[in-house]
Design a protein around this motif. Structure first.
Motif: not given
Length: 308
Positions: A146-150
């Protein structure tokens, strides 16, 4: 704060205006990335006949062609949004302008090869040996990919996963979502996920049961309010929804035999600007592929009949 009742509908066409009305009537403002959404928390929508999925609703633009293309995009495990731009020219804008997605490529999560087989194959094998199992779950939201949640990452899966339960001789499907746009995403997601529901039921030879769409954040965006008004008003005025046309049954062997060929034909047709090439889907002697081809031909103005 949380909804405690379940919205029960007979079809997707019935569900569309009722879901929008639910958000309109019981939603609360939520500020998300600086924008005010209208949101309900923990919404459960049951569709008792998941095979009645044509999203044809008064006041709403026709989206059946896009829904078919997106479902086939999932089945082919595609990640390239360019393949869907013919039907949704602004689709990249929902993913920060990027062309390829990794978090939202649901087909790769469901059907993609893994060390011990795809999640789909594991569920098929499990239901063949232990139909009453509670373990038949397909995960879509992946912590690894998913990578970053930002906020700058626009490619975080909205779908958490699918839980399949065989009860009372029927295969029931529960979709769990962290978030769903009630105007756009709910329609195309439910179309594709009920097709996956039907596909799995046909694969394991168990009749289709009920479909449950469970959403933690069901919301609408301000820019869609005029369209939502039209849909709700048409429903309140008793304007008929749905279609007399039903989608032909989806036969697993016919789908898998031709899905990659479909995208080869589709992209050749787009490249040379001749959508009549989709006529070749009629030669497959499959009612489902003929129906899908006719819908896409009509969308492209290539002279086929059918409902979009």
């Amino acid at each position: 704060m949380f909804l405690t009742d379940t919205l029960v509908c007979g079809s997707l066409a019935e569900a569309i205006p009722r879901v929008l009305a639910l958000v309109r009537q019981r939603g609360r403002p939520a500020i998300v990335r600086g924008e005010v959404n209208l949101e309900v928390l923990c919404a459960d929508i049951v569709i008792t006949d998941p095979t009645d999925r044509l999203p044809i609703v008064a006041g709403r633009r026709k989206v059946v062609a896009f829904c078919i293309a997106e479902f086939l995009w999932y089945c082919a495990q595609q990640t390239d949004l360019h393949l869907l731009e013919t039907y949704a020219p602004n689709i990249r804008s929902f993913y920060g302008g990027q062309r390829f997605v990794t978090g939202s490529n649901y087909g790769a999560q469901v059907f993609g090869a893994r060390a011990e087989g795809s999640q789909w194959a594991k569920v098929v094998a499990l239901l063949g040996q232990d139909p009453g199992s509670k373990r038949a779950f397909i995960a879509v939201y992946s912590a690894d990919g998913m990578g970053s949640l930002l906020p700058e990452n626009h490619d975080v899966a909205c779908t958490l996963g699918f839980h399949i339960l065989v009860r009372d001789g029927h295969l029931h499907w529960i979709t769990s979502m962290r978030a769903n746009d009630a105007y756009r995403g709910f329609v195309s997601d439910t179309f594709s996920f009920t097709l996956l529901h039907e596909l799995l039921a046909a694969t394991v030879g168990i009749p289709v049961g009920h479909y449950l769409h469970r959403v933690n954040s069901l919301h609408t965006f301000p820019e869609d309010e005029p369209a939502i008004d039209r849909i709700i008003q048409a429903a309140e005025q008793g304007v008929p929804t749905g279609s007399a046309t039903r989608m032909p049954p989806l036969r697993p062997e016919e789908l898998w035999r031709h899905v990659d060929d479909f995208w080869t034909i589709h992209e050749k047709a787009r490249a040379i600007g001749n959508w009549q090439l989709l006529q070749s889907l009629r030669d497959l002697r499959s009612p489902w592929w003929e129906w899908a081809g006719d819908i896409l031909l009509e969308y492209h103005g290539a002279g086929a009949s059918g409902s979009r």
